[in-house]
Design a protein around this motif. Structure first.
Motif, mmCIF file in Angstrom:
data_model
loop_
_atom_site.group_PDB
_atom_site.id
_atom_site.type_symbol
_atom_site.label_atom_id
_atom_site.label_comp_id
_atom_site.label_asym_id
_atom_site.label_seq_id
_atom_site.Cartn_x
_atom_site.Cartn_y
_atom_site.Cartn_z
ATOM 1 N N THR A 52 0.855 -1.345 -0.018
ATOM 2 C CA THR A 52 -0.067 0.038 0.076
ATOM 3 C C THR A 52 0.846 1.284 0.049
ATOM 4 O OG1 THR A 52 -0.190 -0.218 2.432
ATOM 5 C CG2 THR A 52 -1.920 -0.996 1.144
ATOM 6 N N TRP A 53 0.315 2.381 -0.377
ATOM 7 C CA TRP A 53 1.064 3.826 -0.533
ATOM 8 C C TRP A 53 1.666 3.933 0.812
ATOM 9 C CZ3 TRP A 53 0.378 8.166 2.477
ATOM 10 C CH2 TRP A 53 -0.920 8.320 3.137
ATOM 11 N N SER A 54 1.320 3.575 1.995
ATOM 12 C CA SER A 54 1.724 3.878 3.100
ATOM 13 C C SER A 54 2.939 2.985 3.616
ATOM 14 C CB SER A 54 0.673 4.067 4.400
ATOM 15 O OG SER A 54 0.356 2.605 4.581
ATOM 16 N N GLY A 55 2.979 1.620 2.900
ATOM 17 C CA GLY A 55 3.850 0.672 3.226
ATOM 18 C C GLY A 55 3.262 -0.189 4.529
ATOM 19 N N GLY A 56 2.176 0.462 5.007
ATOM 20 C CA GLY A 56 1.375 -0.455 6.223
ATOM 21 C C GLY A 56 1.083 -1.781 5.904
ATOM 22 N N SER A 57 0.727 -2.255 4.819
ATOM 23 C CA SER A 57 0.013 -3.426 4.132
ATOM 24 C C SER A 57 0.711 -4.284 3.139
ATOM 25 C CB SER A 57 -1.372 -3.216 4.087
ATOM 26 O OG SER A 57 -2.090 -4.593 3.863
ATOM 27 N N THR A 58 1.146 -5.231 3.244
ATOM 28 C CA THR A 58 1.661 -6.234 1.924
ATOM 29 C C THR A 58 1.011 -7.345 1.793
ATOM 30 O OG1 THR A 58 3.067 -7.303 3.315
ATOM 31 C CG2 THR A 58 4.072 -5.376 2.438
ATOM 32 N N THR A 59 0.867 -7.674 0.520
ATOM 33 C CA THR A 59 0.153 -8.803 0.226
ATOM 34 C C THR A 59 1.039 -9.795 -0.786
ATOM 35 O OG1 THR A 59 -1.854 -7.456 0.085
ATOM 36 C CG2 THR A 59 -2.021 -9.651 -0.971
ATOM 37 N N TYR A 60 0.850 -11.001 -0.813
ATOM 38 C CA TYR A 60 1.970 -11.827 -1.500
ATOM 39 C C TYR A 60 1.074 -13.086 -2.437
ATOM 40 C CZ TYR A 60 5.780 -9.750 0.686
ATOM 41 O OH TYR A 60 6.490 -8.680 1.269
ATOM 42 N N ALA A 61 1.419 -13.521 -3.467
ATOM 43 C CA ALA A 61 1.183 -14.782 -3.767
ATOM 44 C C ALA A 61 1.511 -15.749 -3.100
ATOM 45 C CB ALA A 61 1.373 -14.841 -5.403
ATOM 46 N N ASP A 62 0.808 -16.882 -2.993
ATOM 47 C CA ASP A 62 1.343 -18.013 -2.023
ATOM 48 C C ASP A 62 2.330 -18.538 -2.466
ATOM 49 O OD1 ASP A 62 -2.246 -19.184 -1.525
ATOM 50 O OD2 ASP A 62 -1.062 -17.635 -0.598
ATOM 51 N N SER A 63 2.926 -18.576 -4.057
ATOM 52 C CA SER A 63 3.806 -19.217 -4.301
ATOM 53 C C SER A 63 5.424 -18.434 -4.011
ATOM 54 C CB SER A 63 3.820 -19.321 -6.083
ATOM 55 O OG SER A 63 3.718 -17.941 -6.525
ATOM 56 N N VAL A 64 4.993 -17.184 -3.575
ATOM 57 C CA VAL A 64 6.277 -16.541 -3.274
ATOM 58 C C VAL A 64 6.385 -16.032 -1.555
ATOM 59 C CG1 VAL A 64 6.310 -15.537 -5.556
ATOM 60 C CG2 VAL A 64 5.362 -14.281 -3.718
ATOM 61 N N LYS A 65 5.284 -16.441 -1.108
ATOM 62 C CA LYS A 65 5.167 -16.033 0.491
ATOM 63 C C LYS A 65 6.049 -16.635 1.101
ATOM 64 C CE LYS A 65 0.917 -15.443 1.361
ATOM 65 N NZ LYS A 65 -0.494 -15.723 1.862
ATOM 66 N N GLY A 66 6.967 -16.048 2.151
ATOM 67 C CA GLY A 66 8.090 -16.280 2.825
ATOM 68 C C GLY A 66 9.400 -16.399 2.074
ATOM 69 N N ARG A 67 9.411 -16.055 0.834
ATOM 70 C CA ARG A 67 10.716 -15.895 0.123
ATOM 71 C C ARG A 67 11.222 -14.492 -0.519
ATOM 72 N NH1 ARG A 67 11.175 -18.742 -4.515
ATOM 73 N NH2 ARG A 67 8.988 -18.730 -5.341
ATOM 74 N N PHE A 68 9.892 -13.877 -0.908
ATOM 75 C CA PHE A 68 9.977 -12.526 -1.664
ATOM 76 C C PHE A 68 9.340 -11.652 -0.298
ATOM 77 C CE2 PHE A 68 9.298 -13.509 -6.223
ATOM 78 C CZ PHE A 68 10.498 -14.825 -6.277
ATOM 79 N N THR A 69 10.220 -10.324 -0.595
ATOM 80 C CA THR A 69 9.718 -9.110 0.466
ATOM 81 C C THR A 69 9.597 -7.866 -0.548
ATOM 82 O OG1 THR A 69 10.958 -10.348 2.106
ATOM 83 C CG2 THR A 69 10.277 -7.734 2.256
ATOM 84 N N ILE A 70 8.539 -7.288 -0.535
ATOM 85 C CA ILE A 70 8.216 -6.094 -1.051
ATOM 86 C C ILE A 70 8.394 -4.882 -0.091
ATOM 87 C CG2 ILE A 70 5.677 -6.186 -0.839
ATOM 88 C CD1 ILE A 70 5.564 -4.858 -3.624
#
Length: 124
Positions: A52-70
Motif C-alpha cells: 500500500t501507499w503507506s507501506g503498512g500493508s503487503t500482500t503476496y502470492a502463495d507461491s512466493v510467500k516467505g521468499r519474496f519481500t516487497i
C-alpha cells in the motif's frame, strides 16, 4: 509522462537471490499502491506482491510467500522486490505496477500503470 522503470533483473542459480527495483516518475506515487506481476513464456500475467501507499500493508502470492519481500521508499519514489531462495519456476518477466484500488490483490485490468518489464531467469 508516467514512467515505471525496473532494474535488477538477471540470471541466477536456484537458491540464489536478486533484488528488483522500480523507479516511478511522472505521477505522485505516494498515493498509489505499488506492486509486481510476472509473466512466464506461454502463461498469463500473474500477481506477485503489492504494498500500500503507506507501506503498512503487503500482500503476496502463495507461491512466493516467505521468499519474496516487497518494500518501498516514498522519498525516492521507488519500490523494491527482494527475491530469495529462487526457484526455476520463478523465471519470468517481472512487471512493476501502480494502482489506486481498495483491493488487496487487484487483477490485471485494475492496474493503472505498468513498467516495461525485467527478465529474471533462474537456472537449475
Amino acid at each position: 509522462q508516467v514512467q515505471l522503470v525496473e532494474s535488477g533483473g538477471g540470471l541466477v542459480q536456484a537458491g540464489g537471490s536478486l533484488r528488483l527495483s522500480c523507479a516511478a516518475s511522472g505521477f505522485t506515487s505516494n498515493y498509489y499502491a505499488m506492486g509486481w506481476f510476472r509473466q512466464a513464456p506461454g502463461k498469463e500475467r500473474d500477481f506477485v506482491a503489492r504494498i500500500t501507499w503507506s507501506g503498512g500493508s503487503t500482500t503476496y502470492a502463495d507461491s512466493v510467500k516467505g521468499r519474496f519481500t516487497i518494500s518501498r521508499d516514498n522519498a525516492k519514489n521507488t519500490v523494491y522486490l527482494q527475491m530469495n531462495s529462487l526457484k526455476p519456476e520463478d523465471t519470468a518477466v517481472y512487471y512493476c505496477t501502480a494502482d489506486r484500488q481498495p483491493l488487496l490483490r487487484p487483477g490485471v485490468k485494475y492496474i493503472d500503470y505498468w513498467g516495461q518489464g525485467a527478465q529474471v531467469t533462474v537456472s537449475s
